[in-house]
Every structure is written in C-alpha cells, then in structure tokens.
Design a protein around this motif. Sequence first.
Motif, mmCIF file in Angstrom:
data_model
loop_
_atom_site.group_PDB
_atom_site.id
_atom_site.type_symbol
_atom_site.label_atom_id
_atom_site.label_comp_id
_atom_site.label_asym_id
_atom_site.label_seq_id
_atom_site.Cartn_x
_atom_site.Cartn_y
_atom_site.Cartn_z
ATOM 1 N N ARG A 15 0.827 -1.192 0.000
ATOM 2 C CA ARG A 15 0.000 0.000 0.000
ATOM 3 C C ARG A 15 0.869 1.253 0.000
ATOM 4 N N LEU A 16 2.028 1.196 0.677
ATOM 5 C CA LEU A 16 2.868 2.379 0.836
ATOM 6 C C LEU A 16 4.336 2.015 0.664
ATOM 7 N N SER A 17 5.022 2.751 -0.207
ATOM 8 C CA SER A 17 6.468 2.612 -0.381
ATOM 9 C C SER A 17 7.135 3.890 0.128
ATOM 10 N N ILE A 18 8.113 3.735 1.008
ATOM 11 C CA ILE A 18 8.913 4.861 1.464
ATOM 12 C C ILE A 18 10.116 4.944 0.533
ATOM 13 N N CYS A 19 10.148 5.938 -0.339
ATOM 14 C CA CYS A 19 11.141 6.014 -1.414
ATOM 15 C C CYS A 19 12.265 6.970 -1.012
ATOM 16 N N VAL A 20 13.462 6.403 -0.872
ATOM 17 C CA VAL A 20 14.582 7.128 -0.274
ATOM 18 C C VAL A 20 15.771 7.178 -1.241
ATOM 19 N N PRO A 21 15.998 8.306 -1.904
ATOM 20 C CA PRO A 21 17.238 8.466 -2.667
ATOM 21 C C PRO A 21 18.363 8.836 -1.709
ATOM 22 N N THR A 22 19.545 8.251 -1.891
ATOM 23 C CA THR A 22 20.633 8.558 -0.968
ATOM 24 C C THR A 22 21.970 8.540 -1.681
ATOM 25 N N TYR A 23 22.931 9.237 -1.082
ATOM 26 C CA TYR A 23 24.309 9.219 -1.571
ATOM 27 C C TYR A 23 25.240 9.632 -0.436
ATOM 28 N N ASN A 24 26.092 8.701 -0.022
ATOM 29 C CA ASN A 24 27.115 8.959 1.004
ATOM 30 C C ASN A 24 26.546 9.607 2.263
#
Length: 350
Positions: A15-24
Amino acid sequence: MHGVILFLPKEATMRLSICVPTYNRAPELRVMLDSLMAQTGYGLDVEIVISDNASTDDTPTLVASYADRDIPIVYHRLTDNLGFDRNILNAVACASGDYCWLFGSDDVLLDTGAFARVERVLAVYPMLAGISLGSDGYNHDMTERTAPHNYIATNFAAETLLNGRGEIISSVGPWFGYMSSIVVRREAWARAVDASPIEPYLNGYVHTYVVARSLDEQSTWVCVPDILVGCRLGNDSFQGRDTFARTQLDMVGYERAFGDTLGRDHWAYRSAMAKVSAFYVRTHFLGAKIYGAGSPYWKQAIPMSVSYYWRYPTFWMRTFPIAITPRPLMLMAQAIFRRTLKRRGIKAFA
C-alpha cells in the motif's frame, strides 16, 4: 537505470512505499531508518525503497543490517552517480506501493504514529492524488528546532481536502520541494513521467515538476497539519555550489515546475509564485545579508528576483526590502529576533 537490486522484500501487495534516494549519507540514513522501524499501530503493507547513487561509504553494509527487520527493504545500487533528480526517479521506479512517500535520507519521522496517520487518511480517501504532511526544520544533528515555521500546519489548522490542480498547487505546491512531507499516488507519478520529457527538469526539483504534472482537475489532495517529519536544513546535496546558485535553484525550479504545468497566466501559478517569493527567496536573501554575501551575489539575485516576482506585492513588502537594508541594521534585527525566540524556547533560523 544502470545498477543492481541487491535484495528484495517478500512478495506482497504494498500500500505504501517509502522512497529514499541517498548518496554517502550512511550516518544520517541509519537515524532515518531507525525512525521508520520504530513506527507502531499501523496495518498498512509498507516497504522501504532505497536508491543508492553509487555511494562510496558503507551504505550497502548499513542497509544490509536492516534486511531482517519488520519492514521489508528494496535496495537498488546504481553503478554510477546519476545525480539527485535521477536518483529520485529511480527510487519511485523501484517501488511497488500504491502510494510513495518521498523521503530524504537525512530526514526523520518525529512521531511513531506517522504510518498510522497516513493509513487513516488513505482509509477515508482511497483515491487521493497525494498527501502533504506537517514538517519542522532542524539543525544538522537534529538537536534543535531551527525555524519557527511549520510548512503545512501554519496554513491548515485541521485536516483539509483540496480539489483540483489549481487549488492544490496554489495551497501546497510551494512546499512540494520538501519531499519528505509528500505522499503521492505512484500510478499518477508514473503517468506524468511518461507523458513529457523529463530532462529539462533535472534541476534539483524534478519531484516538484512530476507531482505538479500528475495533477488534473479531478485530483484530490489532503493536508495533514500534524508535525510528523523532521527535516535537516542546510544539509542538501547542493551546498557545495556558490550562494547565488542555491538561490537560483529555488527560483528556477519552482518557476519551471508551475509555469510549464499551469501556464504563466494561471491564477494558481501566480498564487504559488507569490508564496515562493515570500518564503524561499526571502529566506535566501536573509541568509545572504546576514552572512555577508558580496556584491556579485546581489548583482545576480536582485535582477532575477525582480524579473520573476515583480507582479507580487508580497515580494515588494517582505522580500525585496531585505536586499536594500544595510547589513548592520539586519544584524541588529536578527539579534532582537533571536532573543525573542529564545524566550519562547526556539532557536532562530538565521
């Protein structure tokens, strides 16, 4: 996207995706993940989707240490750093939830009932285009609240339903840049990405443009005043640029997102841009004045801001005066402001 998915959650309808872009950002990412894992009292099927922009720190090892926790994780590691905007797009592309909560890897959930709060909204409004959630700004180590302004709750004292693209962008569009306070319908996001060229909007605000493009006149959006998100201020990936470049980023990003979506004669475009000038540009001008930005900054910032915001009274009343106020007077005003806020238990933003 070029990369490899290192592990996937168990098969489930999310139902829900926690979408996390990350770098270092391994240290900050750990704090963020702990705040997600601490959520209680919800019945949503939730996944965490991490898009790693080829980090050179121990991000892969850190994420692997959370693989057996209660919330399943999708971890997609790009083989090359493709930039902030493409990393956001990749995070959502790897998601499977009906809704995607865009989340900065250096931000946190302040309330262990945040998932439950979103669940209640989706139960009442199952076909929403999106949700705006209350957020507060903090310093780098999250020990002090740094701004006496809540980006959503100051406008809405109670849960509020907005209808149609114009009303949504006019009311909360200026806060779309704070992606950790936005939940969007994934299907509508995907349609918007597929419908038009994305390359012109890879300017740090692709998420703002895509969310705006995902809306139509039938769209509904809910504003939740509860302060659920803590955002680290002054810690974004653009801090290495010169001072004007960061100011320009906000001016150009919002203008293109709303102007190209609505048209520059649309009432909602004008309303949103007036708010951008009164908050973001004003904040940049305050910082530049207090920290002593030189004449090269003002020679670029003043003409650009006037060209974008000359038609808005709020710009002339709240923002432009900062540019022409002598720095000693501004520092005196800042000192008075800080003392006032200190008595209220709040650290001043500037």
